[in-house]
Design an enzyme around this catalytic site. Structure first.
Site, PDB file in Angstrom:
ATOM      1  N   TRP A   1     -28.248  27.167  62.871  1.00  0.00           N
ATOM      2  CA  TRP A   1     -27.010  26.492  63.289  1.00  0.00           C
ATOM      3  C   TRP A   1     -26.301  25.775  62.145  1.00  0.00           C
ATOM      4  CZ3 TRP A   1     -27.941  21.696  61.635  1.00  0.00           C
ATOM      5  CH2 TRP A   1     -29.275  21.272  61.576  1.00  0.00           C
ATOM      6  N   ASN A   2     -26.950  25.624  60.985  1.00  0.00           N
ATOM      7  CA  ASN A   2     -26.378  24.693  60.000  1.00  0.00           C
ATOM      8  C   ASN A   2     -25.156  25.231  59.254  1.00  0.00           C
ATOM      9  OD1 ASN A   2     -28.054  26.414  58.592  1.00  0.00           O
ATOM     10  ND2 ASN A   2     -28.931  24.838  57.274  1.00  0.00           N
TER      11      ASN A   2
ATOM     12  N   ARG B   1     -23.247  36.439  55.525  1.00  0.00           N
ATOM     13  CA  ARG B   1     -24.183  36.767  54.431  1.00  0.00           C
ATOM     14  C   ARG B   1     -25.110  37.916  54.825  1.00  0.00           C
ATOM     15  NH1 ARG B   1     -27.485  31.815  51.662  1.00  0.00           N
ATOM     16  NH2 ARG B   1     -29.079  32.258  53.187  1.00  0.00           N
TER      17      ARG B   1
ATOM     18  N   PRO C   1     -27.251  34.499  67.109  1.00  0.00           N
ATOM     19  CA  PRO C   1     -26.985  33.214  66.465  1.00  0.00           C
ATOM     20  C   PRO C   1     -27.802  32.096  67.126  1.00  0.00           C
ATOM     21  CG  PRO C   1     -25.189  33.765  67.954  1.00  0.00           C
ATOM     22  CD  PRO C   1     -26.172  34.900  68.036  1.00  0.00           C
ATOM     23  N   ALA C   2     -27.836  30.939  66.482  1.00  0.00           N
ATOM     24  CA  ALA C   2     -28.531  29.782  67.071  1.00  0.00           C
ATOM     25  C   ALA C   2     -27.795  29.332  68.332  1.00  0.00           C
ATOM     26  CB  ALA C   2     -28.593  28.649  66.064  1.00  0.00           C
TER      27      ALA C   2
ATOM     28  N   GLY D   1     -34.002  30.648  58.805  1.00  0.00           N
ATOM     29  CA  GLY D   1     -34.433  29.555  59.679  1.00  0.00           C
ATOM     30  C   GLY D   1     -35.666  28.894  59.106  1.00  0.00           C
ATOM     31  N   SER D   2     -36.425  28.279  59.969  1.00  0.00           N
ATOM     32  CA  SER D   2     -37.578  27.501  59.501  1.00  0.00           C
ATOM     33  C   SER D   2     -38.738  28.417  59.115  1.00  0.00           C
ATOM     34  CB  SER D   2     -38.021  26.547  60.607  1.00  0.00           C
ATOM     35  OG  SER D   2     -38.401  27.302  61.735  1.00  0.00           O
TER      36      SER D   2
ATOM     37  N   GLU E   1     -35.158  34.079  54.825  1.00  0.00           N
ATOM     38  CA  GLU E   1     -34.606  32.912  54.121  1.00  0.00           C
ATOM     39  C   GLU E   1     -35.100  31.696  54.881  1.00  0.00           C
ATOM     40  OE1 GLU E   1     -33.138  32.824  51.344  1.00  0.00           O
ATOM     41  OE2 GLU E   1     -32.616  34.917  51.064  1.00  0.00           O
TER      42      GLU E   1
ATOM     43  N   CYS F   1     -30.829  24.012  53.712  1.00  0.00           N
ATOM     44  CA  CYS F   1     -32.136  24.370  53.133  1.00  0.00           C
ATOM     45  C   CYS F   1     -32.163  24.042  51.656  1.00  0.00           C
ATOM     46  CB  CYS F   1     -32.394  25.852  53.345  1.00  0.00           C
ATOM     47  SG  CYS F   1     -31.034  26.856  52.746  1.00  0.00           S
TER      48      CYS F   1
ATOM     49  N   SER G   1     -25.236  27.615  45.626  1.00  0.00           N
ATOM     50  CA  SER G   1     -24.821  28.703  46.528  1.00  0.00           C
ATOM     51  C   SER G   1     -23.546  29.383  46.031  1.00  0.00           C
ATOM     52  CB  SER G   1     -24.555  28.153  47.936  1.00  0.00           C
ATOM     53  OG  SER G   1     -25.687  27.468  48.385  1.00  0.00           O
TER      54      SER G   1
ATOM     55  N   GLU H   1     -30.362  37.215  49.316  1.00  0.00           N
ATOM     56  CA  GLU H   1     -29.095  37.515  49.982  1.00  0.00           C
ATOM     57  C   GLU H   1     -27.960  37.247  49.005  1.00  0.00           C
ATOM     58  OE1 GLU H   1     -29.256  35.183  53.676  1.00  0.00           O
ATOM     59  OE2 GLU H   1     -29.640  37.085  54.697  1.00  0.00           O
TER      60      GLU H   1
HETATM   61  P1  NAP Z   1     -35.275  27.622  63.497  1.00  0.00           P
HETATM   62  O1  NAP Z   1     -35.721  26.711  64.546  1.00  0.00           O
HETATM   63  O2  NAP Z   1     -36.288  28.374  62.738  1.00  0.00           O
HETATM   64  O3  NAP Z   1     -34.235  28.613  64.173  1.00  0.00           O
HETATM   65  C1  NAP Z   1     -33.534  29.592  63.436  1.00  0.00           C
HETATM   66  C2  NAP Z   1     -33.127  30.704  64.371  1.00  0.00           C
HETATM   67  O4  NAP Z   1     -34.297  31.344  64.846  1.00  0.00           O
HETATM   68  C3  NAP Z   1     -32.377  30.225  65.607  1.00  0.00           C
HETATM   69  O5  NAP Z   1     -31.412  31.182  65.944  1.00  0.00           O
HETATM   70  C4  NAP Z   1     -33.479  30.169  66.634  1.00  0.00           C
HETATM   71  O6  NAP Z   1     -33.054  30.218  67.976  1.00  0.00           O
HETATM   72  C5  NAP Z   1     -34.264  31.404  66.259  1.00  0.00           C
HETATM   73  N1  NAP Z   1     -35.623  31.433  66.801  1.00  0.00           N
HETATM   74  C6  NAP Z   1     -36.482  30.426  67.004  1.00  0.00           C
HETATM   75  N2  NAP Z   1     -37.632  30.887  67.545  1.00  0.00           N
HETATM   76  C7  NAP Z   1     -37.486  32.230  67.668  1.00  0.00           C
HETATM   77  C8  NAP Z   1     -38.324  33.279  68.166  1.00  0.00           C
HETATM   78  N3  NAP Z   1     -39.537  33.053  68.644  1.00  0.00           N
HETATM   79  N4  NAP Z   1     -37.841  34.536  68.145  1.00  0.00           N
HETATM   80  C9  NAP Z   1     -36.620  34.797  67.660  1.00  0.00           C
HETATM   81  N5  NAP Z   1     -35.785  33.844  67.198  1.00  0.00           N
HETATM   82  C10 NAP Z   1     -36.214  32.578  67.191  1.00  0.00           C
HETATM   83  O7  NAP Z   1     -34.402  26.856  62.392  1.00  0.00           O
HETATM   84  P2  NAP Z   1     -33.148  25.902  62.641  1.00  0.00           P
HETATM   85  O8  NAP Z   1     -33.654  24.574  63.019  1.00  0.00           O
HETATM   86  O9  NAP Z   1     -32.134  26.549  63.510  1.00  0.00           O
HETATM   87  O10 NAP Z   1     -32.525  25.898  61.188  1.00  0.00           O
HETATM   88  C11 NAP Z   1     -32.968  25.088  60.194  1.00  0.00           C
HETATM   89  C12 NAP Z   1     -33.945  25.801  59.276  1.00  0.00           C
HETATM   90  O11 NAP Z   1     -33.295  26.906  58.656  1.00  0.00           O
HETATM   91  C13 NAP Z   1     -34.416  24.939  58.134  1.00  0.00           C
HETATM   92  O12 NAP Z   1     -35.786  25.090  57.924  1.00  0.00           O
HETATM   93  C14 NAP Z   1     -33.623  25.448  56.954  1.00  0.00           C
HETATM   94  O13 NAP Z   1     -34.235  25.191  55.706  1.00  0.00           O
HETATM   95  C15 NAP Z   1     -33.534  26.881  57.259  1.00  0.00           C
HETATM   96  N6  NAP Z   1     -32.423  27.497  56.518  1.00  0.00           N
HETATM   97  C16 NAP Z   1     -32.734  28.299  55.480  1.00  0.00           C
HETATM   98  C17 NAP Z   1     -31.723  28.874  54.743  1.00  0.00           C
HETATM   99  C18 NAP Z   1     -32.055  29.773  53.587  1.00  0.00           C
HETATM  100  O14 NAP Z   1     -31.189  30.549  53.200  1.00  0.00           O
HETATM  101  N7  NAP Z   1     -33.231  29.723  53.013  1.00  0.00           N
HETATM  102  C19 NAP Z   1     -30.387  28.638  55.066  1.00  0.00           C
HETATM  103  C20 NAP Z   1     -30.102  27.796  56.145  1.00  0.00           C
HETATM  104  C21 NAP Z   1     -31.146  27.239  56.868  1.00  0.00           C
HETATM  105  P3  NAP Z   1     -33.537  29.022  68.976  1.00  0.00           P
HETATM  106  O15 NAP Z   1     -32.988  27.774  68.415  1.00  0.00           O
HETATM  107  O16 NAP Z   1     -33.000  29.408  70.296  1.00  0.00           O
HETATM  108  O17 NAP Z   1     -35.024  28.980  69.004  1.00  0.00           O
END
Ligand code: NAP
Length: 479
Positions: free
Chosen positions: A151-152, A160, A176-177, A229-230, A251, A285, A442, A459
């Site tokens: 979502w961020n 991307r 998407p989130a 994501g995480s 990522e 991130c 970035s 990416e």
């Molecule tokens: P997240 O909880 O891991 O969620 C990311 C995405 O994954 C959301 O769309 C989420 O949907 C989905 N998701 C969660 N559980 C899933 C499952 N079991 N199966 C399929 N999809 C699933 O992360 P967030 O809190 O949204 O985002 C923050 C994290 O993203 C941070 O750790 C940040 O560092 C990382 N990030 C990394 C980058 C990079 O390029 N390295 C860039 C931006 C952000 P739901 O919310 O519905 O579960």
């Protein structure tokens, strides 16, 4: 909000979830519901998969120039609609409008960049060393992809992935989130208008991510997962991808060290810290998570950073003059509060901020903590909020060891005026990216990604399209 699509986008059509379910989208500045969007279940995911699979063959055969031009038109449409998209993003995500406009430009640039890469996919032709065979090497799209975004950065995390997938000739499902589905739906409408054929992009908004994505990953028809994501969710999805040997790009999270040496230009270091910490309210991130400052300049650096952070205006992102919007939701804010409380309990001094304001919305003030104990929880947790945690160091070797003492390795920041030290330290940091005397790395033209538990693959940049391409080698005997 009235023109914004709120249905699923499957096979080029806007449709409700098959069971009619919807989910609310909240405004983090007020806590109020903005609108409801379709809440897909596994049946809808199957329909999206079918659409992507059906569209794959013809899309792979589409001329690269045609794919390129669709991306180029979409880039132009995004830029034309900057204000509308920025307002939408601020409403669902909270970031100030100026930052949202910046993200729109950043997001659009991925489409322009990959419109240029689409026509530069190359192969090879050569006689092999034994002289008996020729080798014809071509590059093929990997196949239907599942793209999962956080979502961020609601628009840029989508472009991307979508940009290189379109350029390479892959079809896709974007999930998407749930906090920020509107930007992705608006993007799908733009791509349709730009001429993207039906089924190439399908958007599935859902509050049931696990139920929707797991069957897709295990089913064997989706050939590629690109996830941002995480780390915890990334690990789970890697395990799910193993069964059907789905190719993955990950990522994941970061825990960025920000190093300020005794010979740093402190003006540059404080400017860099403001960007590396405060871009996107710290919800990035790439956000600097641990500030290691040489003991001889730590007090001065902390004083100047606290002054700048304290002068930032906190409020709803849509209001003029606001620098810092709300955090994404109450859960995100509670995590920041707990991390600050833990650090203070362990002896950190609050130089500015540190107190949650009364009233609606998920606001948290820009905060600087000095003398942070290395055992504090925020040292090994992504803060994801506007909190700068300062620790001191004495020796170069010591700070490199401490900076690398984490399972993550996305980005590091180094501030020094010495060329030798700049290169030496950068080379020894276990990260995929280094900001040298800058707080921003970035850029769509640069390969973005991390090492260790921060991810797999890159990416953007010249290599971003490789993640969506396979090689095929054709052996042709020399007659
Ligand atoms: P997240 O909880 O891991 O969620 C990311 C995405 O994954 C959301 O769309 C989420 O949907 C989905 N998701 C969660 N559980 C899933 C499952 N079991 N199966 C399929 N999809 C699933 O992360 P967030 O809190 O949204 O985002 C923050 C994290 O993203 C941070 O750790 C940040 O560092 C990382 N990030 C990394 C980058 C990079 O390029 N390295 C860039 C931006 C952000 P739901 O919310 O519905 O579960």
């Amino acid at each position: 909000m009235t023109d914004t699509p709120t249905q699923l986008f499957i096979g080029g059509a806007w449709v409700d979830a098959s069971d009619g379910a919807t989910m609310p989208v909240d405004d983090p500045a007020t806590g109020e519901v903005l609108c409801h969007v379709a809440d897909a279940g596994p049946k809808d995911a199957k329909l999206a998969e079918e659409a992507a699979v059906q569209a794959q063959e013809a899309w792979a055969r589409t001329a690269p120039r045609a794919r390129s031009e669709i991306l180029r038109r979409a880039h132009e449409l995004i830029i034309e609609r900057t204000d509308v998209l920025a307002h939408l993003m601020t409403s669902e995500m909270g970031k100030p409008l100026a930052e949202a406009r910046g993200e729109v430009a950043y997001a659009a640039e991925f489409f322009r960049w990959f419109s240029e890469e689409a026509v530069r996919i190359d192969g090879g032709f050569t006689t092999l060393p034994d002289g008996r065979n020729r080798m014809l090497l071509s590059r093929r799209p990997v196949g239907p992809c599942l793209l999962i975004t956080p979502w961020n950065f609601p628009l840029a995390m989508g472009t991307r992935k979508i940009g290189p997938a379109i350029a390479a000739g892959c079809t896709m499902i974007l999930k998407p989130a749930p906090q920020t589905p509107l930007s992705s739906l608006a993007l799908a409408a733009i791509l349709k208008e730009a001429g993207l054929p039906d089924g190439v992009l399908n958007v599935v908004t859902t509050s049931r991510a696990g139920e929707v994505c797991e069957p897709l990953l295990r089913g064997g028809r989706i050939r590629k997962l690109s996830f941002t994501g995480s780390t915890a969710v990334g690990q789970l999805l890697l395990a799910q991808s193993a069964e059907a040997v789905v190719r993955t790009s990950m990522e994941l999270g970061g825990n960025a060290p920000f190093l300020v040496f005794e010979d740093a230009d402190l003006d540059k270091a404080v400017d860099g810290a403001m960007v590396a910490k405060m871009r996107n309210m710290g919800e990035a991130c790439t956000a600097a998570n641990r500030f290691f400052v040489h003991r001889s300049v730590a007090e001065e650096f902390g004083r100047r950073l606290a002054e700048r952070m304290g002068a930032l205006v906190v409020g709803p992102g849509t209001r003029d003059g606001v620098d810092v919007g709300p955090l994404i939701d109450r859960r995100g804010r509670a995590k920041v509060e707990e991390l600050v409380a833990d650090a203070v309990e362990r002896g950190a001094h609050v130089l500015v901020g540190g107190r949650t304001p009364e009233g609606p919305g998920c606001f948290y003030p820009p905060t600087v903590l000095a003398d942070v104990d290395p055992g504090s929880r925020l040292m090994d947790t992504e803060i994801f909020g506007p909190v700068a945690a300062i620790l001191t160091f004495d020796e170069e070797d010591e700070v490199i060891r401490r900076a690398n003492d984490t399972p993550w390795g996305l980005v590091g920041y180094v501030f020094t005026e010495g060329l030798d030290r700049a290169l030496r330290v950068s080379e020894r940091l276990e990260v995929g990216m280094v900001g040298l005397n800058t707080g921003l790395v970035s850029n769509p033209a640069a390969p973005f990604g991390g090492v260790k538990q921060s991810g797999l693959g890159r990416e953007g940049g010249r290599v971003g399209i490789d993640e969506f391409l396979e090689y095929q080698y054709l052996a042709v005997p020399v007659s």
